[in-house]
Scaffold this active site. Structure first.
Site: not given
Ligand code: ADP
Length: 403
Positions: A7, A14, A91, A180, A211, A241, A283, A285, A331, A333-335, A384
């Site tokens: 990528n 990457k 990619r 995506h 992001n 954005r 971010d 978090r 990031g 959606g998963e966390n 991906e």
């Molecule tokens: P990219 O689009 O650059 O690949 P990622 O899919 O890694 O980005 O997502 C990054 C985002 O995920 C950031 O906004 C980060 O704060 C958020 N994130 C990661 N872990 C957590 C968490 N535990 N809770 C909330 N947001 C999180």
């Protein structure tokens, strides 16, 4: 088959080296700061310590040479002979209207990619550089291109046309492409597997929230609509954005602030979204922490972010005439328990009901809807690179069986 997945960005490469039979990465890593005297290669062989190598990596050709060298390294490598790299999967961000699926890269494909540069001036040139560099180092190895746009290429005109003069679509190919795609494809397919039902029967909404963030309506296996558009700026609000807004806003700001085209582009792409509204961070978090501390601007940012996702869930359910599953990935959606919670709040009328305990405790792949939720809600980590490796293996195997 062992596939090197690349990528390539403007100053980074990457990579993952994937064994497709085991569906597992044997090593992953990245080269950053390409073009600078102190570029860094971070290499993570599976199950072993990660290493960092600092060197003068002036271009993508040298970066890929480093990647191949570290894969072959006696101490940190995972292969003994370069021939163990059976194929390379790249990619590629923008396939334009030319590519509706993954392809074996030939000279004609490279020419077509170059024709699409105007559509993705930031992304496609480094992707092409990566292809040319890896062809140089691995001239006998088949190379495939997997496009971010391809999964959305079957959208109907009503979803991809903008309401501007039709000649502009014909002349400049201005339309919704969506991005995506590899992620939306992967998680929607996985949701079908988790539901134990054929993909071709299901109505699935996927929310890739990182992001960059986008959603897709996957109706019986086909992406029929998606929130990103001509560029990855449209749709959801993102880290930096702005996503959807009245196009007149930017014209108005340009007039008031005397912005050039390039400054206006930077404003919408780099200084808006979460960072723009919160004035503080892109971010999630950090936004969530500030929300807990009752920071009003962060709360606005969080609310706009989640409200817009909720609106798209409604819109796509209407577009598909129903909903079997909603999938969160990326990031955020998963966390983010908070984001998933805010999006799904008061959605019972659409058949969406979260189970708070499952949502709070979810780690990795998980169903987080309650037993009586008509539509199932999943959190599915995206992969991906695995999709790129699998597509590459499929194309190469097909070639081999035809030859
Ligand atoms: P990219 O689009 O650059 O690949 P990622 O899919 O890694 O980005 O997502 C990054 C985002 O995920 C950031 O906004 C980060 O704060 C958020 N994130 C990661 N872990 C957590 C968490 N535990 N809770 C909330 N947001 C999180």
């Amino acid at each position: 088959m062992k596939v090197l997945v690349l990528n390539c960005g403007s100053s980074s490469v990457k990579y993952q080296f994937i064994d497709t039979e085991k569906a597992a990465a044997l090593a992953k890593g990245m080269v950053e700061r390409i073009g600078m005297s102190s570029a860094v290669l971070t290499h993570m062989p599976e199950g072993r310590e990660k290493i960092k190598i600092v060197g003068e990596i002036l271009d993508h050709t040298i970066a890929i040479e480093y990647v191949i060298a570290v894969l072959l390294s006696p101490n940190h490598g995972v292969i003994k002979n370069i021939k163990e790299i059976d194929a390379v999967g790249h990619r590629v961000v923008h396939g334009g209207e030319t590519f509706s699926g993954s392809v074996l890269i030939t000279d004609r494909v490279i020419t077509a990619l170059k024709d699409n540069i105007e559509l993705a001036p930031l992304h496609n040139p480094p992707n092409i550089k990566g292809i040319e560099a890896s062809k140089k180092h691995l001239p006998e190895t088949p190379q495939c291109g997997v496009f971010d746009t391809a999964f959305h290429s079957k959208m109907p005109p009503k979803a991809y046309l903008y309401a501007i003069p039709y000649e502009l679509y014909k002349k400049y190919k201005i339309r919704r492409y969506g991005f995506h795609g590899t992620s939306h494809r992967f998680v929607s397919l996985r949701a079908a597997e988790l539901l134990g039902r054929p993909f071709e029967e299901l109505k699935i909404i996927t929310a890739h929230l990182g992001n960059g963030a986008s959603m897709a309506a996957v109706d019986r296996g086909v992406s029929v609509d998606t929130s990103m558009g001509f560029t990855p700026l449209e749709g959801l609000m993102m880290g930096t954005r702005c996503g959807d807004m009245d196009p007149s806003v930017i014209v108005y700001i340009m007039g008031k602030e005397g912005l050039t085209l390039s400054e206006a582009n930077t404003l919408m792409n780099k200084h808006s979204g979460l960072v723009g509204l919160s004035g503080d961070s892109s971010d999630m978090r950090e936004i969530e922490e500030s929300v807990m501390e009752n920071d009003k601007k962060a709360k606005n940012a969080f609310d706009v972010f989640t409200y817009r996702i909720k609106k798209y869930v409604g819109a796509y359910t209407a577009a598909m005439g129903g909903l079997d599953a909603l999938v969160f990935t990326g990031g955020i959606g998963e966390n983010s328990v908070m984001v998933r919670n805010a999006v799904c709040e008061n959605m019972e009328y659409l058949g969406i009901k979260l189970d708070d305990k499952l949502n709070n405790e979810a780690k990795g792949e998980a169903e987080i809807s309650s037993a009586d939720s008509k539509a199932k809600v999943f959190e599915i980590p995206t992969n991906e690179e695995l999709v790129i490796a699998m597509d590459t293996a499929e194309i190469v195997n097909e070639q081999l069986s035809n030859s």
